[in-house]
Enzyme design. Structure first.
Site, PDB file in Angstrom:
ATOM      1  N   TYR A  94       0.958  -1.004  -0.051  1.00  0.00           N
ATOM      2  CA  TYR A  94      -0.364   0.103   0.170  1.00  0.00           C
ATOM      3  C   TYR A  94       1.412   0.981   0.011  1.00  0.00           C
ATOM      4  CZ  TYR A  94      -5.405  -0.436  -0.145  1.00  0.00           C
ATOM      5  OH  TYR A  94      -6.336  -0.440  -0.378  1.00  0.00           O
ATOM      6  N   GLU A 125      -0.411   4.920  -0.033  1.00  0.00           N
ATOM      7  CA  GLU A 125      -1.379   6.158  -0.584  1.00  0.00           C
ATOM      8  C   GLU A 125       0.291   7.651  -0.642  1.00  0.00           C
ATOM      9  OE1 GLU A 125      -3.601   5.239   1.873  1.00  0.00           O
ATOM     10  OE2 GLU A 125      -5.603   5.111   0.504  1.00  0.00           O
ATOM     11  N   ASP A 143      -6.870  12.686 -25.385  1.00  0.00           N
ATOM     12  CA  ASP A 143      -7.014  11.402 -25.291  1.00  0.00           C
ATOM     13  C   ASP A 143      -6.495  10.518 -26.265  1.00  0.00           C
ATOM     14  OD1 ASP A 143      -7.726   8.746 -24.159  1.00  0.00           O
ATOM     15  OD2 ASP A 143      -9.708   9.348 -23.885  1.00  0.00           O
ATOM     16  N   THR A 176      -4.643   5.364 -21.901  1.00  0.00           N
ATOM     17  CA  THR A 176      -4.505   3.688 -21.586  1.00  0.00           C
ATOM     18  C   THR A 176      -3.533   3.445 -21.576  1.00  0.00           C
ATOM     19  OG1 THR A 176      -5.441   3.491 -22.898  1.00  0.00           O
ATOM     20  CG2 THR A 176      -7.146   3.612 -20.801  1.00  0.00           C
ATOM     21  N   LYS A 189      -2.740  -0.482 -24.453  1.00  0.00           N
ATOM     22  CA  LYS A 189      -3.609  -0.758 -26.074  1.00  0.00           C
ATOM     23  C   LYS A 189      -2.540  -0.590 -27.033  1.00  0.00           C
ATOM     24  CE  LYS A 189      -8.232   1.830 -25.476  1.00  0.00           C
ATOM     25  NZ  LYS A 189      -7.602   2.298 -24.203  1.00  0.00           N
ATOM     26  N   ARG A 219      -2.476  -3.143 -18.439  1.00  0.00           N
ATOM     27  CA  ARG A 219      -3.825  -2.269 -17.978  1.00  0.00           C
ATOM     28  C   ARG A 219      -4.135  -1.237 -16.951  1.00  0.00           C
ATOM     29  NH1 ARG A 219      -8.276  -5.193 -20.824  1.00  0.00           N
ATOM     30  NH2 ARG A 219      -9.297  -2.769 -19.376  1.00  0.00           N
TER      31      ARG A 219
HETATM   32  N1  DSN Z   1     -12.515   0.050 -24.425  1.00  0.00           N
HETATM   33  C1  DSN Z   1     -12.065   0.503 -24.671  1.00  0.00           C
HETATM   34  C2  DSN Z   1     -11.938   0.994 -26.470  1.00  0.00           C
HETATM   35  O1  DSN Z   1     -12.574   0.097 -27.039  1.00  0.00           O
HETATM   36  O2  DSN Z   1     -11.415   1.908 -27.126  1.00  0.00           O
HETATM   37  C3  DSN Z   1     -12.793   2.422 -24.548  1.00  0.00           C
HETATM   38  O3  DSN Z   1     -12.588   2.136 -23.076  1.00  0.00           O
END
Ligand code: DSN
Length: 416
Positions: A51, A53, A197, A224, A227, A233
């Site tokens: 942990y 924080e 984004d 994110t 991808k 993740r």
């Molecule tokens: N799930 C993501 C995507 O597939 O683009 C977006 O949140």
């Protein structure tokens, strides 16, 4: 895996099936990828026990000397990768990252511009039933009805009319690159802050094949990490130094408690990988593959939104073929090809069974597939759609898919 096998055969069995599915099938969901064995190992590492924080050197718990080191390493690598002044690597995923930005910069009811969800935007870009759309006055901009491209004149018109405090640029289902300079110019004209984004194209930006919004003066960039960037993740927020304090406070204690330190370690590794020269080649190949996949599908008569792609992602409208997005997704699944049903701009159908499918090349490129395999995949997809209700043909196609995949092992999965 052996601990799971001994202790919990039920979960072990499920994991074995998933391993086979990932290995024997063609993964085309554009927001998915295969992480390296090192990223996978860090994701399951002993940092999950901790942990922490707070932020490096300012924590609310003891025993932080190594967590601090790994978080600082992740931050330094992310800064280098995206030329960012400040990075917060603690957001759990993309949606909380975006919400943290809104929480940091906006007051309840403030006006924001975002690309509409069914036109390629994201839930957190102002879908009315989401928290973003409930707490803030999101005004959508739309793509052009004929070209399906973002019309910058239209964005300007909406911005001048609504005077937003923030303009969000970015997408989850838009196959073309974004005119960062155009968005920034409009934002400056109306006195708005800018947020990009880049969740879908982060790896393409890191790999130098897509432009970086910071180079055009963007204030905030969220992404994110799983991808095209090929990390665990998770997500992060990058910003100009002047917003650092507000962003950090919004993430913790504003929205989150303890960061996921095992994921931070995995992010540090993934960012290290993305700084290697080989990642540039990977990013370039992702785009080459997507273009070839699109060209082959167009030559087979497919109707691709905007006619093709500049990125890793393609969107097809199947209305003319007489197969719905849901039927296509299910038939392709049976043949071992995974993608997702998706609305197309100005879709006459609903989001649960829309007119289109969305697919892309990050995962197949990680396996080492190149242009030739893309042509094969396009032909296999076309066969599936033509035979979407014929299970015998779909089974034959599944065996062809399996055969193709057997030559391209997935990193971190033993060859079956
Ligand atoms: N799930 C993501 C995507 O597939 O683009 C977006 O949140």
């Amino acid at each position: 895996m052996s601990y799971i096998k001994d202790q919990d055969p039920a979960v072990y069995d499920i994991l074995q099936h998933e391993q086979r599915r990932q290995s024997e099938g063609i993964e085309l969901i554009p927001s998915e990828n295969y992480v390296s064995p090192a990223v996978l190992e860090a994701s399951g590492s002993i940092f999950t026990n901790k942990y922490s924080e707070g932020y490096p050197r300012k924590r609310y718990y003891g025993g932080q000397e190594f967590v601090d080191e790994v978080e600082e390493l992740a931050i330094e690598r992310a800064k280098k990768l995206f030329n960012a002044e400040h990075v917060n690597v603690q957001p759990y995923s993309g949606s909380p990252a975006n919400f943290a930005v809104y929480f940091a910069l906006l007051n309840y009811g403030d006006t924001v511009l975002g690309l509409k969800l069914d036109q390629g935007g994201h839930i957190t870009h102002g879908l009315p039933i989401s928290a973003s759309g409930t707490f803030y006055n999101f005004v959508p901009y739309l793509v052009d009805e004929n070209t399906h491209l973002i019309d910058m004149e239209e964005v300007r018109k909406v911005a001048l009319e609504h005077k937003p405090k923030l303009i969000v640029a970015g997408f989850t289902a838009y196959p073309r690159s974004i005119d960062w300079a155009g968005f920034k110019k409009i934002a400056d004209e109306v006195g708005a802050l800018t947020m990009a984004d880049i969740s879908h194209t982060a790896g393409l930006i890191a790999g130098g094949v897509h432009p970086n919004p910071f180079d055009f003066g963007f204030d905030i960039v969220t992404t994110t990490t799983h991808k095209t960037l090929r990390g665990p993740r998770s997500a992060m927020i990058m910003c100009k130094q002047e917003f650092a304090k507000k962003i950090d406070r919004a993430v913790f204690p504003g929205l989150q408690g303890g960061p996921h330190d095992h994921t931070t370690a995995a992010k540090a590794i993934a960012f290290g990988e993305a700084l290697e020269p080989a990642f540039k080649e990977y990013a370039a190949q992702v785009v080459k593959n997507a273009k070839v996949l699109g060209e082959e599908l167009v030559s087979l008569g497919w109707n691709l939104i905007t006619g093709g792609t500049d990125s890793h992602l393609l969107l097809a409208d199947l209305s003319d073929v007489g197969v719905t997005g849901m039927q296509a997704e299910a038939a392709l699944d049976k043949a071992g090809i995974t993608l997702n049903k998706n609305t197309v701009p100005y879709d006459k159908r609903g989001p649960f069974d829309p007119s289109g499918v969305r697919f892309g090349t990050p995962a197949v490129t990680t396996r080492g597939m190149k242009e030739n395999q893309m042509r094969t995949i396009a032909r296999l997809m076309d066969e599936v759609i033509k035979n979407w209700d014929n299970d015998a043909v779909l089974e034959e196609l599944r065996l062809k898919v399996k055969e193709l995949c057997s030559g391209f092992p997935v990193p971190g999965i033993p060859h079956l």
